[in-house]
Scaffold this active site. Structure first.
Site, mmCIF file in Angstrom:
data_model
loop_
_atom_site.group_PDB
_atom_site.id
_atom_site.type_symbol
_atom_site.label_atom_id
_atom_site.label_comp_id
_atom_site.label_asym_id
_atom_site.label_seq_id
_atom_site.Cartn_x
_atom_site.Cartn_y
_atom_site.Cartn_z
ATOM 1 N N MET A 30 0.883 -1.163 -0.104
ATOM 2 C CA MET A 30 -0.061 -0.084 -0.067
ATOM 3 C C MET A 30 0.893 1.250 -0.088
ATOM 4 O O MET A 30 0.620 2.302 0.241
ATOM 5 C CB MET A 30 -0.795 -0.144 1.296
ATOM 6 C CG MET A 30 -1.916 -1.099 1.027
ATOM 7 S SD MET A 30 -3.352 -0.820 2.038
ATOM 8 C CE MET A 30 -2.729 -0.484 3.741
ATOM 9 N N LEU A 33 6.525 3.188 1.842
ATOM 10 C CA LEU A 33 7.660 1.885 2.153
ATOM 11 C C LEU A 33 8.712 2.336 3.136
ATOM 12 O O LEU A 33 9.025 3.405 3.308
ATOM 13 C CB LEU A 33 8.283 1.669 0.784
ATOM 14 C CG LEU A 33 7.391 1.410 -0.771
ATOM 15 C CD1 LEU A 33 8.167 1.126 -1.822
ATOM 16 C CD2 LEU A 33 6.337 0.144 -0.271
ATOM 17 N N GLY A 36 11.307 -2.409 6.134
ATOM 18 C CA GLY A 36 10.392 -3.792 6.155
ATOM 19 C C GLY A 36 10.079 -4.245 4.650
ATOM 20 O O GLY A 36 10.306 -5.319 4.356
ATOM 21 N N HIS A 37 9.522 -3.009 3.737
ATOM 22 C CA HIS A 37 9.247 -3.558 2.400
ATOM 23 C C HIS A 37 10.597 -3.541 1.625
ATOM 24 O O HIS A 37 10.473 -4.587 0.830
ATOM 25 C CB HIS A 37 8.681 -2.290 1.756
ATOM 26 C CG HIS A 37 7.110 -1.861 2.361
ATOM 27 N ND1 HIS A 37 6.710 -0.969 3.126
ATOM 28 C CD2 HIS A 37 5.827 -2.682 2.244
ATOM 29 C CE1 HIS A 37 5.627 -0.808 3.583
ATOM 30 N NE2 HIS A 37 4.845 -1.810 3.002
ATOM 31 N N GLY A 149 4.858 -10.084 4.240
ATOM 32 C CA GLY A 149 5.671 -10.024 5.234
ATOM 33 C C GLY A 149 4.811 -10.801 6.402
ATOM 34 O O GLY A 149 3.679 -10.790 6.590
ATOM 35 N N VAL A 178 10.945 -6.988 9.939
ATOM 36 C CA VAL A 178 11.898 -6.367 10.251
ATOM 37 C C VAL A 178 11.686 -5.382 11.235
ATOM 38 O O VAL A 178 10.659 -4.798 11.330
ATOM 39 C CB VAL A 178 12.273 -5.658 8.824
ATOM 40 C CG1 VAL A 178 13.559 -4.728 9.061
ATOM 41 C CG2 VAL A 178 12.655 -6.378 7.695
ATOM 42 N N SER A 188 4.022 1.370 8.653
ATOM 43 C CA SER A 188 3.556 2.450 8.026
ATOM 44 C C SER A 188 2.927 3.227 9.276
ATOM 45 O O SER A 188 3.211 4.524 9.405
ATOM 46 C CB SER A 188 2.846 2.454 7.002
ATOM 47 O OG SER A 188 3.554 1.950 6.125
HETATM 48 O O1 PAF Z 1 -0.113 -5.554 3.500
HETATM 49 C C1 PAF Z 1 -0.393 -4.836 2.913
HETATM 50 O O2 PAF Z 1 0.335 -3.646 2.619
HETATM 51 C C2 PAF Z 1 -1.988 -4.925 2.200
HETATM 52 O O3 PAF Z 1 -2.849 -5.376 3.204
HETATM 53 C C3 PAF Z 1 -1.825 -5.574 0.843
HETATM 54 C C4 PAF Z 1 -1.295 -6.918 1.021
HETATM 55 C C5 PAF Z 1 -1.047 -4.931 -0.092
HETATM 56 C C6 PAF Z 1 -3.350 -5.814 0.216
HETATM 57 O O4 PAF Z 1 -3.636 -4.481 0.248
#
Ligand code: PAF
Length: 282
Positions: A30, A33, A36-37, A149, A178, A188
């Site tokens: 979403m 970032l 962790g991402h 994650g 992370v 976030s």
């Molecule tokens: O974990 C997230 O960021 C959201 O739930 C996802 C998996 C992108 C679905 O919108």
């Protein structure tokens, strides 16, 4: 890295890569970032030759009183981070592109039982929104492997179940959580914490660590472990949604025979609702 906003453009790009024999790895996000991402992205790169990330704040997974409108959106920074991480394609659709004509009453995917416990009890409809958008993204991107994650352990379990039940030809890979140096899981939503709240937020990790230590060293009264965890967080000012010991396979209450467990917590402090978990074998 290219950025596309339409389903047709993602499909054309992925089709061309597949014709060349490339394996497609996908990280749905979403946006907003953080490190962790980046770890998900690094793992994705080990699973495929071409790597796609999506940035889409999915309205269907937010409840009426949740933070959809205020969810942090940082597309330019996200694009820089994805480019630096070696992403090939960033898919950033708007709501109409994803939900199209069904925007009024779109088809929804319900993954029973596992979606209604834990976070599902406190966020009704949340996992329906997650399962629905992830199914759509799988159909749009058509990846070979997708990374999620482990911090969102229940989400990962719901997606594994949805993907298996609907026969998606996508390998689902979980990526370790992370953490900041003091143990706080990266999220976030940590941005919502004031300085004072940030100082006590790592108590969630501390309480989970104490619980898994007890379980690993043979404590058998799981209800007492749950109570102790919830009480220690409440003593620091958290409002507890749950502090629960579950079996990893399906998040049901463990029987004495279950060995692979996970301890999960969701607790609110100020405006933030924080979740975390730790796995333990006994
Ligand atoms: O974990 C997230 O960021 C959201 O739930 C996802 C998996 C992108 C679905 O919108």
């Amino acid at each position: 890295m290219d950025t596309v906003t339409t389903i047709a453009d993602v499909r054309a790009r992925v089709r061309a890569w597949k014709r060349e024999g490339a394996r497609i790895a996908f990280v749905p996000t979403m946006g907003n970032l953080h490190a962790g991402h980046v770890s998900l992205i690094e793992l994705a790169r080990r699973h495929g030759e071409r790597f796609v990330a999506s940035i889409f704040v999915n309205p269907m997974q937010f409840g009426p009183n949740e933070d959809f409108a205020h969810y942090p959106r940082t597309p330019a920074r996200d694009a820089d981070m994805l480019r630096a991480a070696g992403c090939d394609l960033m898919f950033m659709p708007d709501v109409a592109e994803v939900y199209g004509q069904g925007a009024g009453a779109p088809t929804r995917i319900e993954v029973p039982v596992i979606s209604t416990t834990l976070c599902g009890e406190f966020r009704p409809g949340h996992f329906e929104g997650v399962a629905t958008v992830v199914a759509k993204l799988f159909n749009i991107v058509q990846p070979d492997v997708a990374i999620f994650g482990e911090k969102d352990f229940q989400q990962l379990a719901v997606i594994q179940r949805m993907s298996a039940d609907l026969c998606f030809p996508v390998a689902i890979v979980g990526a370790p959580t992370v953490r900041e140096a003091d143990g706080l899981a990266m999220s976030s939503r940590n941005q919502y914490l004031t300085g004072a709240e940030r100082a006590i937020a790592p108590r969630i990790h501390a309480a989970l660590s104490a619980a898994i230590r007890s379980i690993a060293t043979g404590a058998a009264d799981l209800a007492a472990i749950e109570r102790a965890g919830a009480e220690s967080l409440a003593a620091h000012g958290f409002r507890i949604d749950y502090f629960a010991v579950r079996r990893r396979a399906d998040l049901a209450a463990p029987t004495p025979a279950d060995r692979e467990l996970v301890v999960l917590a969701a607790a609110r402090i100020g405006k933030a609702r924080l979740i975390d978990n730790l796995q333990v074998d006994r």
